[in-house]
Design a protein around this motif. Structure first.
Motif, short mmCIF file in Angstrom:
data_model
loop_
_atom_site.label_atom_id
_atom_site.label_comp_id
_atom_site.label_asym_id
_atom_site.label_seq_id
_atom_site.Cartn_x
_atom_site.Cartn_y
_atom_site.Cartn_z
N THR A 7 0.86 -1.17 0.00
CA THR A 7 0.00 0.00 0.00
C THR A 7 0.90 1.23 0.00
OG1 THR A 7 -0.06 0.05 2.42
CG2 THR A 7 -1.78 -1.23 1.30
N PRO A 8 0.35 2.41 -0.24
CA PRO A 8 1.21 3.60 -0.25
C PRO A 8 1.97 3.82 1.06
CG PRO A 8 -0.87 4.11 -1.29
CD PRO A 8 -1.00 2.71 -0.75
N ALA A 9 1.45 3.34 2.17
CA ALA A 9 2.14 3.49 3.45
C ALA A 9 3.38 2.59 3.54
CB ALA A 9 1.20 3.18 4.60
N ASP A 10 3.40 1.50 2.78
CA ASP A 10 4.50 0.54 2.81
C ASP A 10 5.68 0.96 1.93
OD1 ASP A 10 2.98 -1.10 4.45
OD2 ASP A 10 2.08 -2.14 2.73
N ILE A 11 5.49 1.94 1.08
CA ILE A 11 6.51 2.30 0.09
C ILE A 11 7.60 3.16 0.72
CG2 ILE A 11 6.92 3.53 -2.06
CD1 ILE A 11 4.10 2.69 -2.91
N ASP A 12 8.85 2.74 0.52
CA ASP A 12 10.01 3.47 1.02
C ASP A 12 10.91 3.80 -0.17
OD1 ASP A 12 11.93 4.58 2.75
OD2 ASP A 12 13.00 2.66 2.85
N LYS A 13 10.95 5.07 -0.57
CA LYS A 13 11.74 5.47 -1.73
C LYS A 13 13.09 6.01 -1.27
CE LYS A 13 8.20 6.63 -5.05
NZ LYS A 13 8.76 6.13 -6.28
N LYS A 14 14.13 5.60 -1.97
CA LYS A 14 15.49 6.09 -1.71
C LYS A 14 15.94 6.91 -2.91
CE LYS A 14 16.92 2.13 1.04
NZ LYS A 14 17.80 0.97 1.10
N TRP A 15 17.05 7.60 -2.73
CA TRP A 15 17.69 8.34 -3.82
C TRP A 15 18.98 7.63 -4.19
CZ3 TRP A 15 16.13 12.83 -6.38
CH2 TRP A 15 14.93 13.37 -5.93
N ILE A 16 19.14 7.33 -5.48
CA ILE A 16 20.29 6.60 -6.00
C ILE A 16 21.04 7.51 -6.98
CG2 ILE A 16 21.02 4.54 -7.26
CD1 ILE A 16 19.62 3.78 -4.75
N LEU A 17 22.37 7.55 -6.88
CA LEU A 17 23.21 8.32 -7.79
C LEU A 17 24.05 7.35 -8.61
CD1 LEU A 17 24.36 11.09 -8.71
CD2 LEU A 17 26.10 10.78 -6.96
N ASP A 49 3.82 2.40 -7.66
CA ASP A 49 5.08 3.07 -7.95
C ASP A 49 5.99 2.91 -6.73
OD1 ASP A 49 7.15 4.62 -8.81
OD2 ASP A 49 6.07 6.53 -8.70
N MET A 50 6.78 1.83 -6.72
CA MET A 50 7.61 1.48 -5.57
C MET A 50 9.08 1.83 -5.78
SD MET A 50 6.22 -2.16 -4.45
CE MET A 50 7.01 -1.85 -2.91
N GLY A 51 9.43 2.25 -6.99
CA GLY A 51 10.83 2.41 -7.34
C GLY A 51 11.50 3.57 -6.64
N ASP A 52 12.81 3.60 -6.76
CA ASP A 52 13.63 4.65 -6.16
C ASP A 52 13.72 5.84 -7.11
OD1 ASP A 52 14.13 3.00 -4.00
OD2 ASP A 52 15.97 2.19 -4.87
N ASN A 53 14.17 6.96 -6.57
CA ASN A 53 14.49 8.14 -7.38
C ASN A 53 15.94 7.97 -7.85
OD1 ASN A 53 12.11 10.00 -7.05
ND2 ASN A 53 12.58 9.55 -4.92
N VAL A 54 16.16 8.04 -9.15
CA VAL A 54 17.47 7.77 -9.72
C VAL A 54 18.03 9.04 -10.36
CG1 VAL A 54 18.75 6.38 -11.38
CG2 VAL A 54 16.82 5.38 -10.17
N ILE A 55 19.28 9.35 -10.02
CA ILE A 55 20.00 10.49 -10.61
C ILE A 55 21.16 9.91 -11.41
CG2 ILE A 55 21.29 12.59 -10.13
CD1 ILE A 55 19.97 12.44 -7.28
#
Length: 152
Positions: A7-17, A49-55
């Motif tokens: 669920t949206p509460a379970d989603i943990d997004k990280k930032w990846i470089l 949309d469970m994916g990480d933020n990618v830079i």
């Protein structure tokens, strides 16, 4: 045992470089597409949309194998006879070299609304500067994952 559905509460997004200097385009795009979808997580749910933020930095220094730099990207203007094309080398030499990486990642995602939403989590920069230092991204070393990921 029931199947877990996030669920949206379970989603943990990280930032990846990711530093794209010397990395093969297709291998980088497949790793980034997997990270954007969230398939690297044990709690992957296909409709979220469970994916990480990618830079991605240094997109202009991406490598390609074979004669892929001479391959064309095609698009249509919508007018009769409006087919246009540019080679990947022309795009890399132009004003927006990050578009080659953007298109490669986009084509590795499914063609639906969720994939368009996941593409907003991708930031690509031609040089080595990016304005996301405040997010404290963790570095993902794609070069050391597999020896085939790099070309000199």
């Amino acid at each position: 045992m029931k199947t877990f559905s996030a669920t949206p509460a379970d989603i943990d997004k990280k930032w990846i470089l990711i530093d794209a200097e010397g990395v093969v385009l297709g291998r980088l795009a497949s790793i980034v597409a997997m990270r954007l979808r969230g398939k690297h997580k044990a709690s992957f749910t296909p409709h979220m949309d469970m994916g990480d933020n990618v830079i991605i930095i240094n997109a202009e220094k991406i490598q390609m194998t074979g004669k892929k730099r001479e391959e064309h990207f095609y698009w249509h203007t919508g007018h009769p006879g409006g087919i246009k094309s540019r080679t990947k080398q022309q795009i890399l030499d132009g004003a927006h070299p990050e578009r080659v990486v953007m298109q490669a990642v986009k084509r590795m995602l499914p063609g639906n609304r969720l994939a368009r939403q996941q593409m907003t989590n991708l930031r690509i920069y031609a040089g080595d500067q990016h304005p996301h230092e405040a997010q404290a991204p963790e570095v993902l070393d794609v070069k050391s994952m597999n020896k085939k990921n790099t070309r000199s």
